[in-house]
Scaffold this motif. Sequence first.
Motif, short mmCIF file in Angstrom:
data_model
loop_
_atom_site.label_atom_id
_atom_site.label_comp_id
_atom_site.label_asym_id
_atom_site.label_seq_id
_atom_site.Cartn_x
_atom_site.Cartn_y
_atom_site.Cartn_z
N LEU A 96 0.82 -1.21 0.00
CA LEU A 96 0.00 0.00 0.00
C LEU A 96 0.86 1.27 0.00
N GLY A 97 2.17 1.07 0.11
CA GLY A 97 3.08 2.22 0.10
C GLY A 97 3.37 2.77 1.48
N LEU A 98 3.05 2.02 2.54
CA LEU A 98 3.32 2.46 3.90
C LEU A 98 4.62 1.83 4.39
N PRO A 99 5.73 2.55 4.30
CA PRO A 99 7.01 1.98 4.73
C PRO A 99 7.05 1.76 6.24
N LEU A 100 7.70 0.71 6.65
CA LEU A 100 7.83 0.36 8.06
C LEU A 100 9.32 0.25 8.40
N GLY A 101 9.87 1.28 8.97
CA GLY A 101 11.27 1.27 9.38
C GLY A 101 12.20 0.91 8.24
N THR A 102 13.06 -0.04 8.48
CA THR A 102 14.05 -0.46 7.48
C THR A 102 13.53 -1.60 6.59
N MET A 103 12.30 -2.00 6.81
CA MET A 103 11.79 -3.18 6.11
C MET A 103 11.61 -2.96 4.61
N ARG A 104 11.93 -4.03 3.89
CA ARG A 104 11.72 -4.11 2.44
C ARG A 104 11.04 -5.45 2.18
N LEU A 105 10.53 -5.61 0.99
CA LEU A 105 9.95 -6.89 0.60
C LEU A 105 10.94 -7.60 -0.32
N LEU A 106 11.29 -8.80 0.05
CA LEU A 106 12.20 -9.63 -0.74
C LEU A 106 11.36 -10.70 -1.43
N THR A 107 11.47 -10.75 -2.75
CA THR A 107 10.74 -11.76 -3.51
C THR A 107 11.74 -12.66 -4.22
N VAL A 108 11.64 -13.95 -3.95
CA VAL A 108 12.51 -14.97 -4.55
C VAL A 108 11.61 -16.07 -5.10
N ARG A 109 11.99 -16.67 -6.21
CA ARG A 109 11.21 -17.79 -6.77
C ARG A 109 11.32 -18.99 -5.85
N GLY A 110 10.18 -19.67 -5.66
CA GLY A 110 10.15 -20.87 -4.84
C GLY A 110 11.00 -21.97 -5.47
N ARG A 111 11.73 -22.67 -4.66
CA ARG A 111 12.64 -23.71 -5.17
C ARG A 111 11.90 -24.91 -5.72
N LYS A 112 10.68 -25.15 -5.25
CA LYS A 112 9.88 -26.28 -5.72
C LYS A 112 8.81 -25.83 -6.71
N SER A 113 8.08 -24.79 -6.34
CA SER A 113 6.95 -24.34 -7.17
C SER A 113 7.36 -23.43 -8.32
N GLY A 114 8.46 -22.72 -8.15
CA GLY A 114 8.85 -21.74 -9.16
C GLY A 114 8.05 -20.44 -9.06
N GLN A 115 7.10 -20.39 -8.14
CA GLN A 115 6.26 -19.20 -7.96
C GLN A 115 7.00 -18.18 -7.10
N PRO A 116 6.76 -16.89 -7.35
CA PRO A 116 7.40 -15.87 -6.52
C PRO A 116 6.90 -15.95 -5.08
N ARG A 117 7.83 -15.87 -4.15
CA ARG A 117 7.53 -15.90 -2.72
C ARG A 117 8.10 -14.63 -2.10
N THR A 118 7.28 -13.93 -1.33
CA THR A 118 7.68 -12.65 -0.77
C THR A 118 7.72 -12.71 0.74
N THR A 119 8.75 -12.09 1.33
CA THR A 119 8.88 -12.00 2.78
C THR A 119 9.48 -10.66 3.14
N PRO A 120 9.10 -10.10 4.27
CA PRO A 120 9.72 -8.86 4.73
C PRO A 120 11.13 -9.14 5.26
N VAL A 121 12.06 -8.26 4.93
CA VAL A 121 13.42 -8.33 5.44
C VAL A 121 13.88 -6.92 5.78
N SER A 122 14.94 -6.83 6.56
CA SER A 122 15.52 -5.53 6.89
C SER A 122 16.99 -5.53 6.48
N PRO A 123 17.27 -5.04 5.27
CA PRO A 123 18.67 -4.98 4.83
C PRO A 123 19.48 -4.02 5.71
N LEU A 124 20.76 -4.28 5.78
CA LEU A 124 21.65 -3.37 6.50
C LEU A 124 22.88 -3.11 5.64
N THR A 125 23.54 -2.00 5.89
CA THR A 125 24.72 -1.62 5.13
C THR A 125 25.92 -1.63 6.06
#
Length: 149
Positions: free
Chosen positions: A26-55
């Motif tokens: 919806l465009g509401l950022p939450l702190g350092t969180m981003r959405l990480l989308t990776v293809r599923g290893r079995k299904s091949g479908q995109p799978r999304t999870t929140p992560v907090s990258p750091l530098t």
Amino acid sequence: MAKTPITAPPRWLKLVNRLVIGLQKLGLPLGTMRLLTVRGRKSGQPRTTPVSPLTVDGKRYVIGGFANGDWVANARANGDAVLARGRHRENIRLVELPPDERGPIMRAFPREVPHGVPMFVKAGIVENPTPDEFEKGAAKVVVFRIEAR
């Protein structure tokens, strides 16, 4: 007395992740969180999870606190991913660091992502929220370097 590390995410995390994903989309950022989308290893479908990258030293990283988590296994199987915040999307590659390179990244975590610290303590990855403890806990997590694709 040291806690036994939890090897799988708590059940409530799936519900919280869905809420965070919805708010992010919806465009509401939450702190350092981003959405990480990776293809599923079995299904091949995109799978999304929140992560907090750091530098650290000009390079970006993401930490998988649960080494057996689905997104970690998917990233290991296919490092190509998308990192998003709101409408901004970035094609990336996730490169897993060997255990001996994870310490400095984990040491920076409490400073860079303070809202993520309680999860590591509750999971038994660290006993207390100090940089030294996080560095010691590096062998219990998976760290990926984020590279442009």
